[in-house]
Motif scaffolding. Structure first.
Motif, PDB file in Angstrom:
ATOM      1  N   VAL A 249       2.791   5.298  14.539  1.00  0.00           N
ATOM      2  CA  VAL A 249       2.295   5.594  15.888  1.00  0.00           C
ATOM      3  C   VAL A 249       1.729   4.310  16.458  1.00  0.00           C
ATOM      4  N   THR A 250       2.195   3.919  17.626  1.00  0.00           N
ATOM      5  CA  THR A 250       1.722   2.689  18.260  1.00  0.00           C
ATOM      6  C   THR A 250       1.193   2.992  19.654  1.00  0.00           C
TER       7      THR A 250
ATOM      8  N   VAL B 198       0.826  -1.214   0.000  1.00  0.00           N
ATOM      9  CA  VAL B 198       0.000   0.000   0.000  1.00  0.00           C
ATOM     10  C   VAL B 198       0.859   1.261   0.000  1.00  0.00           C
ATOM     11  N   GLY B 199       2.188   1.092  -0.040  1.00  0.00           N
ATOM     12  CA  GLY B 199       3.076   2.250  -0.037  1.00  0.00           C
ATOM     13  C   GLY B 199       2.934   3.085   1.224  1.00  0.00           C
ATOM     14  N   ALA B 200       2.825   2.432   2.363  1.00  0.00           N
ATOM     15  CA  ALA B 200       2.503   3.129   3.612  1.00  0.00           C
ATOM     16  C   ALA B 200       3.605   4.086   4.051  1.00  0.00           C
ATOM     17  N   LYS B 201       3.194   5.310   4.348  1.00  0.00           N
ATOM     18  CA  LYS B 201       4.079   6.291   4.967  1.00  0.00           C
ATOM     19  C   LYS B 201       3.609   6.651   6.373  1.00  0.00           C
ATOM     20  N   ARG B 202       2.366   6.319   6.674  1.00  0.00           N
ATOM     21  CA  ARG B 202       1.816   6.529   8.021  1.00  0.00           C
ATOM     22  C   ARG B 202       1.080   5.265   8.442  1.00  0.00           C
ATOM     23  N   ILE B 203       1.529   4.678   9.548  1.00  0.00           N
ATOM     24  CA  ILE B 203       0.922   3.452  10.061  1.00  0.00           C
ATOM     25  C   ILE B 203       0.503   3.683  11.499  1.00  0.00           C
ATOM     26  N   LEU B 204      -0.673   3.178  11.849  1.00  0.00           N
ATOM     27  CA  LEU B 204      -1.161   3.184  13.230  1.00  0.00           C
ATOM     28  C   LEU B 204      -1.264   1.748  13.707  1.00  0.00           C
ATOM     29  N   GLU B 205      -0.722   1.495  14.887  1.00  0.00           N
ATOM     30  CA  GLU B 205      -0.831   0.173  15.509  1.00  0.00           C
ATOM     31  C   GLU B 205      -1.536   0.329  16.841  1.00  0.00           C
ATOM     32  N   ILE B 206      -2.542  -0.478  17.071  1.00  0.00           N
ATOM     33  CA  ILE B 206      -3.270  -0.476  18.341  1.00  0.00           C
ATOM     34  C   ILE B 206      -2.881  -1.749  19.078  1.00  0.00           C
TER      35      ILE B 206
ATOM     36  N   MET C 235      -2.163   2.497   6.702  1.00  0.00           N
ATOM     37  CA  MET C 235      -2.349   1.131   7.194  1.00  0.00           C
ATOM     38  C   MET C 235      -2.563   1.184   8.698  1.00  0.00           C
ATOM     39  N   ILE C 236      -3.476   0.358   9.177  1.00  0.00           N
ATOM     40  CA  ILE C 236      -3.790   0.292  10.607  1.00  0.00           C
ATOM     41  C   ILE C 236      -3.790  -1.174  11.019  1.00  0.00           C
ATOM     42  N   PHE C 237      -3.058  -1.477  12.086  1.00  0.00           N
ATOM     43  CA  PHE C 237      -2.985  -2.842  12.604  1.00  0.00           C
ATOM     44  C   PHE C 237      -3.631  -2.872  13.974  1.00  0.00           C
ATOM     45  N   ILE C 238      -4.703  -3.652  14.103  1.00  0.00           N
ATOM     46  CA  ILE C 238      -5.457  -3.760  15.357  1.00  0.00           C
ATOM     47  C   ILE C 238      -5.085  -5.079  16.027  1.00  0.00           C
ATOM     48  N   ASP C 239      -4.426  -4.985  17.177  1.00  0.00           N
ATOM     49  CA  ASP C 239      -3.966  -6.184  17.890  1.00  0.00           C
ATOM     50  C   ASP C 239      -3.973  -5.897  19.387  1.00  0.00           C
ATOM     51  N   ALA C 240      -5.148  -5.566  19.892  1.00  0.00           N
ATOM     52  CA  ALA C 240      -5.286  -5.222  21.312  1.00  0.00           C
ATOM     53  C   ALA C 240      -6.442  -6.029  21.899  1.00  0.00           C
ATOM     54  N   ASP C 241      -7.077  -5.515  22.934  1.00  0.00           N
ATOM     55  CA  ASP C 241      -8.152  -6.266  23.596  1.00  0.00           C
ATOM     56  C   ASP C 241      -9.319  -6.461  22.632  1.00  0.00           C
ATOM     57  N   LYS C 242      -9.697  -7.702  22.448  1.00  0.00           N
ATOM     58  CA  LYS C 242     -10.684  -8.048  21.419  1.00  0.00           C
ATOM     59  C   LYS C 242     -12.101  -7.554  21.724  1.00  0.00           C
ATOM     60  N   PRO C 243     -12.531  -7.456  22.999  1.00  0.00           N
ATOM     61  CA  PRO C 243     -13.874  -6.914  23.224  1.00  0.00           C
ATOM     62  C   PRO C 243     -14.054  -5.505  22.673  1.00  0.00           C
TER      63      PRO C 243
ATOM     64  N   LEU D 109       2.692  -4.245  22.742  1.00  0.00           N
ATOM     65  CA  LEU D 109       3.397  -5.296  23.459  1.00  0.00           C
ATOM     66  C   LEU D 109       4.886  -4.919  23.514  1.00  0.00           C
ATOM     67  N   GLY D 110       5.784  -5.772  23.046  1.00  0.00           N
ATOM     68  CA  GLY D 110       7.212  -5.455  23.081  1.00  0.00           C
ATOM     69  C   GLY D 110       7.736  -4.824  21.815  1.00  0.00           C
ATOM     70  N   GLY D 111       6.844  -4.534  20.869  1.00  0.00           N
ATOM     71  CA  GLY D 111       7.246  -3.837  19.657  1.00  0.00           C
ATOM     72  C   GLY D 111       7.730  -4.705  18.517  1.00  0.00           C
ATOM     73  N   TYR D 112       7.534  -6.015  18.616  1.00  0.00           N
ATOM     74  CA  TYR D 112       8.027  -6.911  17.564  1.00  0.00           C
ATOM     75  C   TYR D 112       7.323  -6.649  16.232  1.00  0.00           C
ATOM     76  N   SER D 113       5.992  -6.647  16.242  1.00  0.00           N
ATOM     77  CA  SER D 113       5.251  -6.373  15.009  1.00  0.00           C
ATOM     78  C   SER D 113       5.496  -4.939  14.550  1.00  0.00           C
ATOM     79  N   THR D 114       5.663  -4.024  15.501  1.00  0.00           N
ATOM     80  CA  THR D 114       5.925  -2.622  15.177  1.00  0.00           C
ATOM     81  C   THR D 114       7.180  -2.495  14.331  1.00  0.00           C
ATOM     82  N   ILE D 115       8.222  -3.207  14.709  1.00  0.00           N
ATOM     83  CA  ILE D 115       9.495  -3.134  13.998  1.00  0.00           C
ATOM     84  C   ILE D 115       9.354  -3.664  12.575  1.00  0.00           C
ATOM     85  N   TRP D 116       8.645  -4.759  12.418  1.00  0.00           N
ATOM     86  CA  TRP D 116       8.423  -5.288  11.073  1.00  0.00           C
ATOM     87  C   TRP D 116       7.776  -4.229  10.191  1.00  0.00           C
TER      88      TRP D 116
END
Length: 222
Positions: free
Chosen positions: A86-87, A56-64, A135-143, A67-74
């Motif tokens: 921004v995480t 998607v040619g991402a220049k701005r990513i949001l991560e929700i 791009m937005i990655f949602i990986d937090a509390d599922k409720p 944790l320890g930043g493993y997925s963030t680094i990727w």
């Protein structure tokens, strides 16, 4: 066939297609030493997130959910020139581990960690005008997935890719009468995505070293 075989195949995929990454190995070790739960994405999933970001040619990513930043680094490694990630992390101790890991990976200059419950920090992200995100990655509390989806739409643009992790729940997502709030959170988010004409979504079941689960993809349209 079960998790031992799935893990063996995951190891083969990582060894053959990804190769060893000493920095990421150190990141996982530092997270384990700090007592963080071993619920980070697998290496193959991390590479998948990086590929999505590049596609998607991402220049701005949001991560929700940092944790320890493993997925963030990727994902941060896959950012375009001048990109920013921004995480959001609810646990201050986890956030400190992640910050150290970002320094370890040489990426602290392009990653911003915001600490606090996402429902409290997301308004600040919006008010700060950082988005829209590519791009937005949602990986937090599922409720809270329905709320995270709503916020993702507020912080997106046509063409934004939203990735939600852990949506299959060992197959329980198909159980309409489940009393698990995590399952119901995923199901409600699915219903909201399906009802929104701007969104095109799918979900994929996976097996691997993380067990039986899966992820969903949502593309934001006009």
């Amino acid at each position: 066939m079960g998790i031992d075989q799935w893990t063996r195949v995951d190891d083969y995929i990582a060894d053959t297609l990804l190769g060893r990454d000493p920095i990421l190995d150190q990141v996982l070790a530092a997270s384990a030493d700090a007592g963080l739960p071993a619920i980070n994405v697998s290496p193959a999933q991390g590479q998948m997130l990086a590929l999505f970001a590049r596609m998607v040619g991402a220049k701005r990513i949001l991560e929700i959910g940092t944790l320890g930043g493993y997925s963030t680094i990727w994902m941060a490694r896959a950012l375009g020139e001048g990109g920013r990630l921004v995480t959001l992390e609810a646990d201050p101790a986890y956030a400190e581990v992640a910050r150290a890991n970002f320094v370890r990976a040489g990426l602290d200059g392009r990653i911003e960690v915001r600490v606090g419950l996402a429902r409290d920090t997301l308004p600040g992200v919006e008010a700060g005008g950082i988005g829209p995100f590519d791009m937005i990655f949602i990986d937090a509390d599922k409720p809270s997935n329905p709320d995270y989806l709503a916020w993702s739409l507020r912080l997106s643009r046509p063409g934004t890719l939203i990735v939600w992790d852990n949506v299959i729940r060992d197959g329980a997502v198909a159980d309409a009468v489940s009393d698990d709030a995590r399952v119901q959170g995923v199901r409600r988010a699915f219903e909201l995505a399906a009802a929104d004409p701007r969104l095109t979504s799918t979900a994929v079941q996976t097996v691997g070293c993380k067990g039986y689960d899966g992820f969903a993809l949502t593309l934001v349209g006009a």
